[in-house]
Each structure stands twice: as C-alpha cells, then as structure tokens.
Design a protein around this motif. Sequence first.
Motif, PDB file in Angstrom:
ATOM      1  N   GLY A 279       0.793  -1.226   0.000  1.00 15.79           N
ATOM      2  CA  GLY A 279       0.000   0.000   0.000  1.00 15.79           C
ATOM      3  C   GLY A 279       0.819   1.266   0.000  1.00 15.79           C
ATOM      4  N   ALA A 280       2.119   1.192   0.311  1.00 15.57           N
ATOM      5  CA  ALA A 280       2.969   2.377   0.331  1.00 15.57           C
ATOM      6  C   ALA A 280       3.571   2.606  -1.046  1.00 15.57           C
ATOM      7  CB  ALA A 280       4.073   2.226   1.375  1.00 15.57           C
ATOM      8  N   VAL A 281       3.588   3.858  -1.480  1.00 16.72           N
ATOM      9  CA  VAL A 281       4.095   4.198  -2.805  1.00 16.72           C
ATOM     10  C   VAL A 281       5.157   5.282  -2.664  1.00 16.72           C
ATOM     11  CG1 VAL A 281       3.523   5.078  -5.086  1.00 16.72           C
ATOM     12  CG2 VAL A 281       1.880   3.637  -3.873  1.00 16.72           C
ATOM     13  N   SER A 282       6.330   5.064  -3.231  1.00 22.65           N
ATOM     14  CA  SER A 282       7.402   6.042  -3.159  1.00 22.65           C
ATOM     15  C   SER A 282       7.145   7.203  -4.105  1.00 22.65           C
ATOM     16  CB  SER A 282       8.743   5.389  -3.509  1.00 22.65           C
ATOM     17  OG  SER A 282       9.744   6.370  -3.659  1.00 22.65           O
ATOM     18  N   ALA A 283       7.353   8.412  -3.619  1.00 21.52           N
ATOM     19  CA  ALA A 283       7.209   9.596  -4.471  1.00 21.52           C
ATOM     20  C   ALA A 283       8.393   9.747  -5.413  1.00 21.52           C
ATOM     21  CB  ALA A 283       7.079  10.851  -3.604  1.00 21.52           C
ATOM     22  N   TRP A 284       9.494   9.053  -5.118  1.00 15.28           N
ATOM     23  CA  TRP A 284      10.726   9.236  -5.891  1.00 15.28           C
ATOM     24  C   TRP A 284      10.924   8.132  -6.938  1.00 15.28           C
ATOM     25  CZ3 TRP A 284      10.869  13.713  -4.073  1.00 15.28           C
ATOM     26  CH2 TRP A 284      10.760  13.990  -2.710  1.00 15.28           C
ATOM     27  N   GLY A 285       9.972   7.190  -7.007  1.00 17.43           N
ATOM     28  CA  GLY A 285      10.118   6.103  -7.963  1.00 17.43           C
ATOM     29  C   GLY A 285      11.131   5.068  -7.542  1.00 17.43           C
ATOM     30  N   ALA A 286      11.514   5.083  -6.267  1.00 14.76           N
ATOM     31  CA  ALA A 286      12.501   4.122  -5.759  1.00 14.76           C
ATOM     32  C   ALA A 286      11.804   2.926  -5.126  1.00 14.76           C
ATOM     33  CB  ALA A 286      13.400   4.802  -4.725  1.00 14.76           C
ATOM     34  N   ARG A 287      12.517   1.796  -5.055  1.00 16.99           N
ATOM     35  CA  ARG A 287      11.968   0.604  -4.418  1.00 16.99           C
ATOM     36  C   ARG A 287      11.815   0.846  -2.924  1.00 16.99           C
ATOM     37  NH1 ARG A 287      15.467  -4.815  -4.276  1.00 16.99           N
ATOM     38  NH2 ARG A 287      16.356  -3.712  -2.493  1.00 16.99           N
ATOM     39  N   LEU A 288      10.724   0.353  -2.354  1.00 17.29           N
ATOM     40  CA  LEU A 288      10.505   0.481  -0.912  1.00 17.29           C
ATOM     41  C   LEU A 288      11.114  -0.705  -0.190  1.00 17.29           C
ATOM     42  CD1 LEU A 288       6.814   1.774  -0.633  1.00 17.29           C
ATOM     43  CD2 LEU A 288       8.919   3.074  -0.360  1.00 17.29           C
ATOM     44  N   ASP A 289      12.180  -0.442   0.574  1.00 14.16           N
ATOM     45  CA  ASP A 289      12.816  -1.489   1.362  1.00 14.16           C
ATOM     46  C   ASP A 289      12.331  -1.472   2.798  1.00 14.16           C
ATOM     47  OD1 ASP A 289      14.492  -2.428  -0.738  1.00 14.16           O
ATOM     48  OD2 ASP A 289      15.782  -0.675  -0.438  1.00 14.16           O
ATOM     49  N   THR A 290      11.789  -0.373   3.232  1.00 12.35           N
ATOM     50  CA  THR A 290      11.324  -0.239   4.613  1.00 12.35           C
ATOM     51  C   THR A 290      10.264   0.859   4.656  1.00 12.35           C
ATOM     52  OG1 THR A 290      11.980   0.384   6.855  1.00 12.35           O
ATOM     53  CG2 THR A 290      13.212   1.384   5.064  1.00 12.35           C
ATOM     54  N   LEU A 291       9.425   0.827   5.671  1.00 11.47           N
ATOM     55  CA  LEU A 291       8.401   1.857   5.833  1.00 11.47           C
ATOM     56  C   LEU A 291       8.904   3.040   6.651  1.00 11.47           C
ATOM     57  CD1 LEU A 291       5.203  -0.314   6.465  1.00 11.47           C
ATOM     58  CD2 LEU A 291       5.812   0.956   4.402  1.00 11.47           C
ATOM     59  N   VAL A 292      10.077   2.903   7.271  1.00 17.45           N
ATOM     60  CA  VAL A 292      10.634   3.973   8.101  1.00 17.45           C
ATOM     61  C   VAL A 292      11.950   4.447   7.492  1.00 17.45           C
ATOM     62  CG1 VAL A 292      11.452   4.636  10.390  1.00 17.45           C
ATOM     63  CG2 VAL A 292       9.545   3.028  10.159  1.00 17.45           C
ATOM     64  N   GLU A 293      11.967   5.739   7.119  1.00 22.97           N
ATOM     65  CA  GLU A 293      13.144   6.363   6.508  1.00 22.97           C
ATOM     66  C   GLU A 293      13.649   5.574   5.295  1.00 22.97           C
ATOM     67  OE1 GLU A 293      13.092   9.339   7.296  1.00 22.97           O
ATOM     68  OE2 GLU A 293      14.873   9.781   8.486  1.00 22.97           O
ATOM     69  N   ASN A 294      12.712   5.202   4.423  1.00 25.15           N
ATOM     70  CA  ASN A 294      13.109   4.634   3.137  1.00 25.15           C
ATOM     71  C   ASN A 294      13.891   5.709   2.372  1.00 25.15           C
ATOM     72  OD1 ASN A 294      12.565   2.228   1.244  1.00 25.15           O
ATOM     73  ND2 ASN A 294      12.150   4.014  -0.036  1.00 25.15           N
ATOM     74  N   LYS A 295      15.046   5.344   1.816  1.00 30.11           N
ATOM     75  CA  LYS A 295      15.990   6.364   1.332  1.00 30.11           C
ATOM     76  C   LYS A 295      16.373   6.159  -0.128  1.00 30.11           C
ATOM     77  CE  LYS A 295      20.328   6.135   2.655  1.00 30.11           C
ATOM     78  NZ  LYS A 295      21.610   6.297   3.383  1.00 30.11           N
ATOM     79  N   LEU A 296      16.438   7.280  -0.853  1.00 30.07           N
ATOM     80  CA  LEU A 296      17.032   7.328  -2.185  1.00 30.07           C
ATOM     81  C   LEU A 296      18.200   8.296  -2.110  1.00 30.07           C
ATOM     82  CD1 LEU A 296      17.037   6.807  -5.290  1.00 30.07           C
ATOM     83  CD2 LEU A 296      15.480   8.768  -5.495  1.00 30.07           C
TER      84      LEU A 296
END
Length: 311
Positions: A11-28
């Motif tokens: 259900g979580a979607v990244s605004a940066w088009g990056a893969r979601l590895d975590t729901l907390v401080e997902n980083k690109l």
Amino acid sequence: MKSIGKGSTNGAVSAWGARLDTLVENKLTLSHDEAELHLYETFQQADLIQLRFNAPVMTSMLSGRKVMHLREMDPFDYQPGESLLLPSDRLMQIDFPDATTDDPTRCLALTISDEFIRETIAELNENIPRVETVDQWQLSTDNYLLQNDPEISSLRDKLIRLFRENNPFKTFFIKNTLRELIVRLSQTQVRTGLLLHTNQHINTNRLAYIVTYIRENITRNLSVEELCDKACLSKSHFFRLFKSELGVSPAQFILTERIRRAKTILSNPAKTITDACYESGFNSVTHFSSAFRSVENICPRQFKRQLSGLN
C-alpha cells in the motif's frame, strides 16, 4: 542510520520512484562531486530513529511532521517550510508521530563538502565584503533552524530536480546551484542576526543602527537621503549594502516593519483597523489595507477576524 525492521510495504508508494525497502526512513541517495542528496520517506509511526552524516548537512521538511531530538536542544516539532543545518557527525534522533501509508513524512538531507562551503564563503568575502570590515560572511551549521524564504525553497526544489534528471550539464548546474544555496543561507543567517539581535550590534554595525532608527521612527516619513546620512554612506553604496545584507530594499523593509507593527496593534481587541493604520505610519486606510494585503495575502479586517476566532 540506526537499523530498523523492514515491515510490510503493502500500500505504500514512493514519491521518488525508488523501491521500498522499509516503511521507516526509506531512502534514495543521489551523488555529486561536492554533495549527496538523500530523499527520505516514512510511512508508519516510529520513535527515536537515529541518523548522522559524515559531512555538514542541510535537512529540509517536505511533508508531514517530525519531532527532532538534538544535543543541547529541547525536542521540537519539525515541519514543512523549515530547514535545519547541522555539522558533520551530529547525532539526530527522530520521532514520526503522524506518518501513515496515506500521509507519509517526506524530507531531504543535503550533505555538502566542508571544503566546498569554505571556498564559497571565502570567495563571497573577497568579492562582496560586508558593510563593516570587522564582519565576515560565514555559514553556521551548529543546530541552526531556519524558516525557508522563497529563494531557499526554490533552490532546494531545483536541486531535487537537477540531481534526478539526465542532463549533460548536470554536474555544472548542481555545483552552481549549491554555491547559490550556500550564499543564500549565509545571507539568511546574517539578516536574522541583525533583525533579532539588533541591540547587540547597534554600536558596531551601521545597518543595525539604521534598523533601530527605522523602528524608532516608523510612524514618520523616512526618506532614503535621511537614512543614507545616518549611515554615513552614499546612496548607491547604502542601497547595495542594505539589499545584500537584509535581502530587501530600504522601502520594502520599512513597509514590512510597518505591517509587523500593525499586526501587533490589531492583536489588541481594543484597537481598530483605523488605529492600526495611523499608529503604524500609514496616512490612509485604503493604502494601509492594500499594503497589508500585499505582504500578508489577507486584508486587515480578515486578519483581525481570524485573531478573534482564535481567542
């Protein structure tokens, strides 16, 4: 960054088009010779997440709210419109009290080479010295919290775009935008220091003296010639230095000071809009209302009505 559990990213979607590895401080992370741009997203509540960088860093809130825990400061809310400058290796501990998959918290962290900062500030001091020879342009990164002005917000957004685009001039554009950002941040710090701590500089800085003089005579018709004479500067020199250190022209500064005074007067339930007009240096209610709207994007009557609603 402190290790955290990955959790489910459904259900979580990244605004940066990056893969979601975590729901907390997902980083690109995006890199440049002089800087790194880290884009963070958090999709669930979390407490005391640890973060530190090995270079001076500007963090800036994009959406949502954090609670920041920093050394020698009480915990504080950190929200969109604000940025924070921190030195290398400064520990941050961060709470995310409101983050959800539908309303994530997003921020950026821009690390900039300490040597690049020093070179930019040194060139600024060499080419555009401050009003007083004893003063120097500088950039403090020691837990410095600031409200973004339109220029800083624009440069931040431009850097996000530049770091992410595919352009043969990308490296050149990023370097020059970083230089402008450093200069704008230094100007902001100088301006804030002069305006908030004017009395500390009044005997050593001519602009601090002029700011005090304007505030003490705000209800009078202040001419540029009078202000130049008080500052012992030529008209052209006075305009250039006023704009470089305070970011606005003398006329714009006088206007914002009058509006600031008017807002204080309007906050008094016993005072009327007419009182605020004449007691803040305007000579007609029509002109006052127009000027107030130009600065605050709201008319004096609406401003007073909002204050009444809050009370």
